[in-house]
Design a protein around this motif. Structure first.
Motif, mmCIF file in Angstrom:
data_model
loop_
_atom_site.group_PDB
_atom_site.id
_atom_site.type_symbol
_atom_site.label_atom_id
_atom_site.label_comp_id
_atom_site.label_asym_id
_atom_site.label_seq_id
_atom_site.Cartn_x
_atom_site.Cartn_y
_atom_site.Cartn_z
ATOM 1 N N LEU A 137 0.541 -1.295 -0.240
ATOM 2 C CA LEU A 137 -0.009 0.044 -0.495
ATOM 3 C C LEU A 137 0.810 0.983 -0.274
ATOM 4 O O LEU A 137 1.621 1.058 1.105
ATOM 5 N N VAL A 138 0.943 1.699 -1.084
ATOM 6 C CA VAL A 138 1.507 3.000 -1.223
ATOM 7 C C VAL A 138 1.046 4.226 -1.310
ATOM 8 O O VAL A 138 0.170 4.019 -1.970
ATOM 9 N N ILE A 139 1.641 5.359 -0.438
ATOM 10 C CA ILE A 139 0.463 6.574 -0.118
ATOM 11 C C ILE A 139 0.920 7.968 -0.215
ATOM 12 O O ILE A 139 2.279 7.582 0.391
ATOM 13 N N GLY A 140 0.833 8.721 -0.944
ATOM 14 C CA GLY A 140 1.354 10.001 -0.815
ATOM 15 C C GLY A 140 0.058 11.109 -0.098
ATOM 16 O O GLY A 140 -0.817 10.858 -0.807
ATOM 17 N N ALA A 141 0.437 11.538 0.833
ATOM 18 C CA ALA A 141 -1.389 12.564 1.719
ATOM 19 C C ALA A 141 0.230 13.769 1.858
ATOM 20 O O ALA A 141 0.966 13.837 2.605
ATOM 21 N N GLU A 142 -0.391 14.706 1.564
ATOM 22 C CA GLU A 142 -0.160 16.691 2.096
ATOM 23 C C GLU A 142 -0.871 17.395 2.914
ATOM 24 O O GLU A 142 -2.458 16.734 1.981
ATOM 25 N N GLN A 143 -0.976 17.953 4.417
ATOM 26 C CA GLN A 143 -1.265 19.438 4.167
ATOM 27 C C GLN A 143 -0.512 20.093 4.009
ATOM 28 O O GLN A 143 -0.122 20.735 5.149
ATOM 29 N N MET A 144 -0.578 20.604 2.944
ATOM 30 C CA MET A 144 1.021 21.578 2.662
ATOM 31 C C MET A 144 0.326 23.031 3.167
ATOM 32 O O MET A 144 0.768 24.001 3.120
ATOM 33 N N VAL A 157 -0.218 30.319 -3.016
ATOM 34 C CA VAL A 157 -1.513 30.264 -4.177
ATOM 35 C C VAL A 157 -0.621 28.967 -4.730
ATOM 36 O O VAL A 157 -2.001 28.451 -5.817
ATOM 37 N N LEU A 158 -0.280 27.653 -4.398
ATOM 38 C CA LEU A 158 0.235 27.168 -5.406
ATOM 39 C C LEU A 158 0.336 25.799 -4.877
ATOM 40 O O LEU A 158 0.270 24.980 -5.659
ATOM 41 N N PHE A 159 -0.730 25.610 -3.618
ATOM 42 C CA PHE A 159 -0.280 24.676 -3.483
ATOM 43 C C PHE A 159 -1.710 24.113 -2.393
ATOM 44 O O PHE A 159 -2.590 25.055 -2.249
ATOM 45 N N GLY A 160 -2.040 22.675 -2.917
ATOM 46 C CA GLY A 160 -3.276 21.992 -1.802
ATOM 47 C C GLY A 160 -3.092 21.095 -1.896
ATOM 48 O O GLY A 160 -2.221 20.300 -0.479
ATOM 49 N N ASP A 161 -3.973 20.263 -0.616
ATOM 50 C CA ASP A 161 -3.960 19.624 0.055
ATOM 51 C C ASP A 161 -4.745 18.339 -0.495
ATOM 52 O O ASP A 161 -6.138 18.543 -0.834
ATOM 53 N N TYR A 266 -6.759 21.471 -7.948
ATOM 54 C CA TYR A 266 -6.299 20.774 -6.666
ATOM 55 C C TYR A 266 -5.424 21.668 -6.615
ATOM 56 O O TYR A 266 -4.375 21.724 -5.195
ATOM 57 N N ALA A 267 -3.969 22.388 -7.654
ATOM 58 C CA ALA A 267 -3.396 22.809 -7.270
ATOM 59 C C ALA A 267 -1.828 21.974 -7.309
ATOM 60 O O ALA A 267 -2.310 20.831 -7.839
ATOM 61 N N ASN A 268 -0.490 22.293 -6.464
ATOM 62 C CA ASN A 268 -0.078 21.810 -6.265
ATOM 63 C C ASN A 268 -0.408 21.039 -4.847
ATOM 64 O O ASN A 268 0.231 21.215 -3.389
ATOM 65 N N THR A 269 -0.033 19.024 -4.757
ATOM 66 C CA THR A 269 -0.797 18.714 -4.042
ATOM 67 C C THR A 269 0.891 17.807 -3.795
ATOM 68 O O THR A 269 0.431 16.826 -2.907
ATOM 69 N N SER A 270 2.199 18.037 -3.895
ATOM 70 C CA SER A 270 2.916 17.480 -3.460
ATOM 71 C C SER A 270 3.192 15.955 -3.763
ATOM 72 O O SER A 270 2.725 15.767 -4.811
ATOM 73 N N ALA A 271 3.635 15.136 -2.739
ATOM 74 C CA ALA A 271 3.930 13.473 -2.969
ATOM 75 C C ALA A 271 2.198 13.132 -2.928
ATOM 76 O O ALA A 271 2.344 11.976 -3.435
ATOM 77 N N ALA A 272 1.170 14.094 -2.973
ATOM 78 C CA ALA A 272 -0.279 13.712 -3.208
ATOM 79 C C ALA A 272 -0.175 13.187 -4.743
ATOM 80 O O ALA A 272 -1.452 12.539 -5.684
ATOM 81 N N SER A 273 0.232 14.861 -5.538
ATOM 82 C CA SER A 273 -0.772 14.447 -7.125
ATOM 83 C C SER A 273 -0.370 13.489 -7.878
ATOM 84 O O SER A 273 -1.308 13.921 -8.753
ATOM 85 N N ILE A 274 0.506 12.705 -7.829
ATOM 86 C CA ILE A 274 0.256 11.150 -8.777
ATOM 87 C C ILE A 274 -0.703 10.011 -8.561
ATOM 88 O O ILE A 274 -1.250 9.529 -9.549
ATOM 89 N N PRO A 275 -0.415 9.383 -7.302
ATOM 90 C CA PRO A 275 -1.676 9.084 -6.773
ATOM 91 C C PRO A 275 -3.236 9.498 -6.819
ATOM 92 O O PRO A 275 -3.822 8.608 -7.428
ATOM 93 N N LEU A 276 -2.904 10.593 -6.560
ATOM 94 C CA LEU A 276 -4.522 11.458 -6.750
ATOM 95 C C LEU A 276 -4.842 11.581 -8.479
ATOM 96 O O LEU A 276 -5.694 11.119 -8.461
#
Ligand code: ACO
Length: 311
Positions: A137-144, A157-161, A266-276
């Motif tokens: 189970l591989v997860i990307g999760a961020e509260q940027m 303005v660039l990031f999201g959760d 969604y803006a840039n959700t860092s490690a979450a963006s690809i699995p999202l």
């Protein structure tokens, strides 16, 4: 060749949505500036009772359901994040507890900024091979939003959760290729020590890095596998900026439709963006079984990574 097969995906988004006009309450900006410079139209920010932990758990639960596996078949959990709620326990341990997974498995967080999910995919494959387990189970999760200085218009303005999760199974016949890199001397995007300082970023240097890294990572994967881009159904890059993706499309000379984009919502959700993106594409029927995809992540550190596999 002991590749990875994607069995299930899931994602989770906070309920609070802020469009570009809402950002003018924090900084001097405009919908026009944000849209034309980045392609972003809105982002989700965590509200009361929402965090990296709750998003990771929700996405993980959905991915496990979608995979059709029994939870006892999960042999490893990795959460890629730069915004875990606690120093300890790791977010991965909190997911492990919530899903009541097996005890005898490696469970940990991994930090490689926006490239984190792909670093985690390869680490999970290594764990499965090392321990003789079937699925990870591989997860990307961020509260940027908790890392942002809401008075700094260059970053806020660039990031999201968000969170995205995937269940991968080791499969002897599955395709898999991986490349990665690190430039530790290029700290042009920096988060403060554990929430005491907000994130800062040299936007134009990050931009230059990204528009050269996406095409070179794609080229490296194609060279390694002997495939051409015509044989690839989708390129799914880290969703940082519409202009970064457009510039990469031009450099590679491929049809823009091959590049999935959802950063407007969604803006840039860092490690979450690809699995999202993977989960959203699978849910909408855009991503179908047997398609070959290239995934490209790049982020602070600097770090970057690319994966080619069939879903
Ligand atoms: N609203 C209005 N004006 C703004 C804003 C804003 N939100 N932000 C900056 N500006 C202003 C600047 O202050 C500057 O004004 P000045 O000329 O009076 O000094 C002007 O706009 C132009 O600023 P630039 O930095 O030159 O704008 P640029 O066209 O380079 O766009 C941006 C900035 C969007 C940050 C761009 O450089 C970029 O996208 N970089 C990549 C950032 C990124 O994607 N980072 C994350 C990737 S890695 C990861 O995800 C970990």
């Amino acid at each position: 060749m002991n590749g990875l097969k994607l069995l299930g995906t899931g994602y989770a988004l906070p309920t609070r949505v802020l469009d570009n006009d809402a950002m003018t309450a924090y900084v001097e900006t405009s919908d026009e500036w944000i849209t034309t410079r980045t392609g972003i139209r809105q982002r989700h920010f965590c509200g009361e009772g929402e965090s990296t932990t709750t998003l990771a758990i929700e996405a993980a639960r959905k991915a496990l359901d979608d995979s059709g596996l029994d939870k006892s078949e999960i042999g490893c959990v990795i959460v890629a994040t730069s915004s875990g709620e606690y120093v300890m326990p790791s977010t991965a341990c909190l997911v492990h507890k919530a899903l009541a997974l097996r005890e005898d498995i490696p469970v940990f967080d991994l930090g490689a900024a926006c490239a984190g999910f792909l670093y985690a995919v390869d680490a999970a494959r290594a764990m499965l091979l090392a321990h003789g387990s079937r699925a990870a189970l591989v997860i990307g999760a961020e509260q940027m939003s908790q890392l942002l200085d809401m008075a700094d218009r260059n970053t806020c303005v660039l990031f999201g959760d968000a969170a995205g999760a995937a269940v991968f199974a080791l499969d002897e016949d599955a395709e898999y290729a991986y490349v990665c890199g690190t430039r530790g001397d290029m700290a042009i995007q920096v988060g403060g020590p554990r929430r005491t300082l907000p994130m800062t970023m040299e936007g134009q240097n990050v931009f230059r890095f990204a528009v050269s890294t996406i095409p070179s990572t794609v080229d490296e994967l194609l060279e390694k596998t002997g495939k051409t881009l015509d044989e690839v159904d989708w390129v799914i890059c880290h969703q940082a900026n519409q202009r970064i993706i457009d510039a990469s499309v031009r450099r590679l000379g491929v049809p823009a439709e091959k590049f999935y984009k959802n950063l407007d919502r969604y803006a840039n959700t860092s490690a979450a963006s690809i699995p999202l993106a993977l989960a959203e594409m699978k849910e909408s029927g855009k991503l179908t079984s047997g398609q070959r995809v290239i995934l490209v992540g790049f982020g602070g550190g600097l770090t970057w990574a690319g994966v080619m596999l069939r879903v």
